[in-house]
Design a protein around this motif. Structure first.
Motif, PDB file in Angstrom:
ATOM      1  N   VAL A 286       0.843  -1.197   0.000  1.00  0.00           N
ATOM      2  CA  VAL A 286       0.000   0.000   0.000  1.00  0.00           C
ATOM      3  C   VAL A 286       0.878   1.247   0.000  1.00  0.00           C
TER       4      VAL A 286
ATOM      5  N   LEU B 243      -6.694   8.321  -2.040  1.00  0.00           N
ATOM      6  CA  LEU B 243      -5.956   7.372  -1.200  1.00  0.00           C
ATOM      7  C   LEU B 243      -5.428   8.049   0.057  1.00  0.00           C
TER       8      LEU B 243
ATOM      9  N   PRO C 106      -6.258   3.145   2.280  1.00  0.00           N
ATOM     10  CA  PRO C 106      -6.582   1.716   2.160  1.00  0.00           C
ATOM     11  C   PRO C 106      -5.705   0.886   3.097  1.00  0.00           C
ATOM     12  N   LYS C 107      -6.203  -0.271   3.468  1.00  0.00           N
ATOM     13  CA  LYS C 107      -5.463  -1.178   4.357  1.00  0.00           C
ATOM     14  C   LYS C 107      -4.752  -2.286   3.581  1.00  0.00           C
TER      15      LYS C 107
ATOM     16  N   GLU D 287      -7.770  -3.685  -1.724  1.00  0.00           N
ATOM     17  CA  GLU D 287      -8.655  -2.521  -1.622  1.00  0.00           C
ATOM     18  C   GLU D 287      -8.249  -1.441  -2.622  1.00  0.00           C
ATOM     19  N   ILE D 288      -6.951  -1.228  -2.769  1.00  0.00           N
ATOM     20  CA  ILE D 288      -6.468  -0.263  -3.772  1.00  0.00           C
ATOM     21  C   ILE D 288      -6.939  -0.683  -5.151  1.00  0.00           C
TER      22      ILE D 288
ATOM     23  N   ARG E  95     -10.705  -0.087  -5.584  1.00  0.00           N
ATOM     24  CA  ARG E  95     -11.002   1.334  -5.729  1.00  0.00           C
ATOM     25  C   ARG E  95     -10.488   1.880  -7.053  1.00  0.00           C
TER      26      ARG E  95
END
Length: 112
Positions: A73, A89, A94-95, A99-100, A103
């Protein structure tokens, strides 16, 4: 070929010996193995789309078999060109890399 021809006659007596000589001669030409912090060198090129960068970055993650989500990340955020997606971001961090990716796909679809 020049190196092989330059070996003295009778110098090589077995294939294992030839293999050892060959490796010693050309080991410097071998690319060094990648390490996880090399991911921080992956940067979005000027003019490269988010889709292209996401694909190239993801390919490196797979190639290097990385597992550290926080590092992925952070490296992605450092490598992306400043713009609406990178700002999103920062606002909503994001975790995971998944997730990145999710998105980014939604952002790309909205742009297209």
């Amino acid at each position: 070929m020049d190196w092989f021809i330059s070996l003295p006659n009778g110098h090589v007596t077995s294939f294992p010996q030839l293999t050892k000589l060959f490796r010693a001669q050309y080991i410097a030409n071998r690319a060094p193995p990648s390490v996880s912090h090399d991911l921080f060198d992956v940067r979005q090129y000027q003019g490269e789309s988010l889709k292209e960068f996401l694909h190239r970055f993801g390919a490196q993650v797979v190639r290097w078999n990385l597992k550290d989500e926080r590092m992925m990340v952070h490296a992605f955020r450092k490598g992306i060109v400043s713009g609406p997606f990178s700002e999103s971001l920062i606002r909503n961090q994001p975790k995971t890399f998944a997730e990145i990716r999710r998105r980014a796909v939604a952002h790309i679809a909205a742009e297209e």
